[in-house]
Motif scaffolding. Structure first.
Motif, short mmCIF file in Angstrom:
data_model
loop_
_atom_site.label_atom_id
_atom_site.label_comp_id
_atom_site.label_asym_id
_atom_site.label_seq_id
_atom_site.Cartn_x
_atom_site.Cartn_y
_atom_site.Cartn_z
N ALA A 56 0.87 -1.18 0.00
CA ALA A 56 0.00 0.00 0.00
C ALA A 56 0.90 1.22 0.00
N ILE A 57 0.63 2.16 -0.89
CA ILE A 57 1.43 3.38 -0.99
C ILE A 57 0.52 4.57 -0.78
N GLN A 58 0.85 5.37 0.23
CA GLN A 58 0.10 6.60 0.48
C GLN A 58 0.74 7.71 -0.34
N THR A 59 -0.03 8.29 -1.23
CA THR A 59 0.44 9.39 -2.08
C THR A 59 -0.46 10.59 -1.83
N ALA A 87 -0.36 0.16 -12.02
CA ALA A 87 -0.31 1.58 -11.67
C ALA A 87 1.11 1.98 -11.35
N ALA A 88 1.57 3.10 -11.92
CA ALA A 88 2.91 3.61 -11.67
C ALA A 88 2.88 4.65 -10.56
N VAL A 89 3.74 4.48 -9.57
CA VAL A 89 3.81 5.39 -8.43
C VAL A 89 5.17 6.07 -8.44
N THR A 90 5.16 7.41 -8.37
CA THR A 90 6.42 8.15 -8.41
C THR A 90 6.97 8.47 -7.02
N ALA A 91 6.09 8.54 -6.01
CA ALA A 91 6.53 8.87 -4.65
C ALA A 91 5.42 8.50 -3.68
N GLY A 92 5.81 8.29 -2.42
CA GLY A 92 4.82 7.99 -1.41
C GLY A 92 5.39 7.17 -0.28
#
Length: 270
Positions: free
Chosen positions: A221-224, A252-257
């Protein structure tokens, strides 16, 4: 014992600025870059009093821990420069593996101590955070980019109450000093910075990083900001983004979080 560069780093022409105590090695490195320093040069101390981690969190290094920053000035875009952080993680992992041989021999009956790289910038040991990496960049004269990569390692002590539980080399039974670790790190940096090659070798860095990735294939899980992305940690892409495969099968691509794995993923997503 005093700080010295490893033999490979000396041969490659790296400089060294060592401090008994300093507020922040990253801040000092960037200040020097603004004043005309073009490196490559390391800034290092065993006691940092005003360091920063990601999201402006305090990163205090009590005496005996290792706070180190490398300044490189290069002709690359900020996006490419950001991928240098993966080379930094590989450099520290290599140095730690080299210096942990004796500790592994003492772990009779237990598996060898292994280090893993947690996206985007942590080095883990036994599922706990051992080190953090912070990359900063600014444009300088000549249309070049000053890139500072800060690497903070818990050698003798680890902070409490951190989002991810932390540990130290001492707690893991690795009896080495900050100076010894730095010499090995400076040599490993020469190798992986060379592979990275101003971003041209990121495909090779990516492959090596994924071989050491923490939580690959696990629930994440990534909080952005206000949103949370949940799914399975699938890979990192060609620009270093974390790729999550969602329950619907989408990527889904995530850049930061803020990244949470396994059971912690439920807490992070709450």
């Amino acid at each position: 014992m005093t700080f010295t560069l490893g033999s490979k780093a000396r041969s490659a022409g790296y400089g060294l600025a060592a401090f008994d105590q300093i507020g922040s090695t990253n801040a000092e490195a960037m200040s020097r870059a603004r004043d005309g320093e073009r490196g490559p040069v390391w800034f290092v101390t065993t006691e940092q009093t005003a360091g920063r981690g990601r999201r402006q969190r305090a990163w205090i290094a009590p005496r005996g821990n290792l706070a180190s920053s490398i300044l490189e000035v290069m002709d690359v875009s900020p996006g490419i420069a950001a991928t240098l952080g993966f080379a930094a993680g590989l450099s520290l992992e290599r140095a730690l593996q080299k210096l942990s041989i004796e500790a592994n021999l003492r772990r009779a009956g237990a598996g060898p101590l292994r280090y893993a790289l947690k996206w985007p910038n942590d080095v883990m040991a036994d599922g706990q955070k051992l080190a953090g990496i912070l990359l900063e960049a600014e444009a300088v004269a000549g249309n070049r980019l000053a890139v500072v990569v800060g690497i903070g390692t818990n050698v003798i002590a680890a902070p409490e109450g951190t989002p991810t539980p932390a540990t130290s080399l001492a707690a893991l039974g690795v009896q080495i000093g900050a100076e010894e670790l730095f010499a090995a790190l400076s040599d490993a940096w020469v190798e992986f910075h060379g592979i990275w090659d101003n971003g041209r070798g990121f495909a090779d860095i990516r492959k090596l990083w994924l071989e050491r990735a923490f939580g690959l294939g696990e629930r994440v899980a990534i909080q952005t900001g206000a949103a949370t992305v949940e799914g399975t940690f699938d890979t990192i892409d060609e620009s270093g983004c974390l790729i999550v495969r969602t329950a619907e099968g989408k990527r889904a691509a995530v850049t930061a979080g803020e990244v949470y794995f396994g059971a912690a993923a439920s807490v992070g997503a709450a």
